[in-house]
Design a protein around this motif. Structure first.
Motif, PDB file in Angstrom:
ATOM      1  N   ARG A  11       0.817  -1.216   0.000  1.00  0.00           N
ATOM      2  CA  ARG A  11       0.000   0.000   0.000  1.00  0.00           C
ATOM      3  C   ARG A  11       0.850   1.266   0.000  1.00  0.00           C
ATOM      4  N   ASP A  12       1.667   1.416  -1.034  1.00  0.00           N
ATOM      5  CA  ASP A  12       2.532   2.586  -1.130  1.00  0.00           C
ATOM      6  C   ASP A  12       1.748   3.896  -1.094  1.00  0.00           C
ATOM      7  N   ASP A  13       0.469   3.849  -1.522  1.00  0.00           N
ATOM      8  CA  ASP A  13      -0.328   5.068  -1.585  1.00  0.00           C
ATOM      9  C   ASP A  13      -0.672   5.630  -0.214  1.00  0.00           C
ATOM     10  N   ILE A  14      -0.617   4.790   0.832  1.00  0.00           N
ATOM     11  CA  ILE A  14      -0.985   5.282   2.167  1.00  0.00           C
ATOM     12  C   ILE A  14       0.076   4.987   3.224  1.00  0.00           C
ATOM     13  N   ARG A  65      -8.995   1.596  10.467  1.00  0.00           N
ATOM     14  CA  ARG A  65      -8.444   2.457   9.415  1.00  0.00           C
ATOM     15  C   ARG A  65      -9.038   2.023   8.073  1.00  0.00           C
ATOM     16  N   HIS A  66     -10.072   2.718   7.624  1.00  0.00           N
ATOM     17  CA  HIS A  66     -10.716   2.329   6.370  1.00  0.00           C
ATOM     18  C   HIS A  66     -11.122   3.513   5.499  1.00  0.00           C
ATOM     19  N   THR A  67     -11.256   4.718   6.093  1.00  0.00           N
ATOM     20  CA  THR A  67     -11.687   5.877   5.307  1.00  0.00           C
ATOM     21  C   THR A  67     -10.965   7.123   5.822  1.00  0.00           C
ATOM     22  N   ILE A  68     -10.079   7.658   5.013  1.00  0.00           N
ATOM     23  CA  ILE A  68      -9.314   8.840   5.410  1.00  0.00           C
ATOM     24  C   ILE A  68     -10.260   9.955   5.867  1.00  0.00           C
ATOM     25  N   GLY A  69      -9.925  10.579   6.983  1.00  0.00           N
ATOM     26  CA  GLY A  69     -10.665  11.739   7.460  1.00  0.00           C
ATOM     27  C   GLY A  69     -11.906  11.450   8.272  1.00  0.00           C
ATOM     28  N   LEU A  70     -12.407  10.206   8.196  1.00  0.00           N
ATOM     29  CA  LEU A  70     -13.701   9.900   8.804  1.00  0.00           C
ATOM     30  C   LEU A  70     -13.664   8.698   9.743  1.00  0.00           C
ATOM     31  N   THR A  75      -6.912   9.904  -1.182  1.00  0.00           N
ATOM     32  CA  THR A  75      -6.832   8.997  -2.323  1.00  0.00           C
ATOM     33  C   THR A  75      -8.201   8.921  -2.992  1.00  0.00           C
ATOM     34  N   VAL A  76      -8.203   8.809  -4.302  1.00  0.00           N
ATOM     35  CA  VAL A  76      -9.451   8.708  -5.058  1.00  0.00           C
ATOM     36  C   VAL A  76      -9.906   7.254  -5.068  1.00  0.00           C
ATOM     37  N   LYS A  77     -11.170   7.024  -4.755  1.00  0.00           N
ATOM     38  CA  LYS A  77     -11.712   5.670  -4.655  1.00  0.00           C
ATOM     39  C   LYS A  77     -12.893   5.485  -5.607  1.00  0.00           C
TER      40      LYS A  77
END
Length: 218
Positions: A88-91, A122-127, A190-192
């Motif tokens: 998971r390099d993106d996060i 940890r499943h949704t950035i910001g929320l 990240t765009v999902k």
């Protein structure tokens, strides 16, 4: 017969008001957070939300629906099981805590409870501190059994917690200007695309037919 009508009306009203029964939950893979996982959850909260926080517990106000982008149950469990994130390099820059969710729905509709829903995952950035995460095994096309299971699970959770919102992961960016959004790093995003607009439309339509209407955006 006229004398029976008030009783029938009362019985119908009580049936509608009764709490939704809990769907069958398989707890055979439930994660009991180890001391390391608890430490990593708190570190994540300090990094992204509140440096002074002392608790890893959440008050659910939202449900976020995901798909795993992994084709099998066993591979998904193997990915979510470790405490520490790998790949998971993106996060990766977001911290060492592994990704995860509170519930996992297999292709046949079996619902696995992975984590207590009042513990942050940890499943949704910001929320993450307000959201219960529901993952669905697969990607692209989820099954009718998964749709039915998600409807049953959401209905149960809405009766258990003060849930205000139901969103697909792809919709989470709409909260970036909301007071509910906590992410301190404005560049961490990240765009999902999961679980897809058709699945969310079907899920919402089924729930609306049961009298459940939740907001999709702030």
């Amino acid at each position: 017969m006229p004398r029976l009508l008030p009783l029938l009306t009362l019985a119908s009203a009580l049936a509608l008001a009764a709490p939704a029964p809990a769907p069958k939950l398989d707890t055979s893979h439930q994660i009991q957070p180890s001391p390391l996982r608890q430490k990593l959850i708190l570190e994540y909260i300090h990094q992204h939300y509140d440096p002074s926080a002392t608790s890893i517990n959440i008050t659910p106000k939202m449900i976020v629906i995901h798909w795993t982008a992994i084709s099998s149950l066993q591979s998904t469990l193997a990915a979510f099981g470790p405490d520490v994130l790998s790949g998971r390099d993106d996060i990766q820059r977001g911290g060492k805590l592994n990704t995860g969710a509170h519930f996992l729905v297999d292709r046949d509709g079996t619902i696995y409870k992975l984590l207590d829903e009042t513990v942050m995952a940890r499943h949704t950035i910001g929320l993450n501190r307000i959201a219960i995460g529901i993952e669905n095994v697969g990607s692209g096309s989820l099954t009718a059994a998964q749709l039915a299971a998600n409807q049953a699970l959401v209905r149960y959770l809405v009766n258990k917690y003060p849930i205000q919102y139901l969103i697909g992961h792809y919709e989470y960016g709409s909260f970036r200007t909301s007071p509910l959004w906590e992410e301190k790093d404005k560049t961490y995003f990240t765009v999902k695309s999961d679980p897809g607009a058709p699945f969310m439309a079907a899920l919402r339509a089924g729930l609306a037919g049961q009298g459940i209407k939740l907001k999709a955006a702030p």
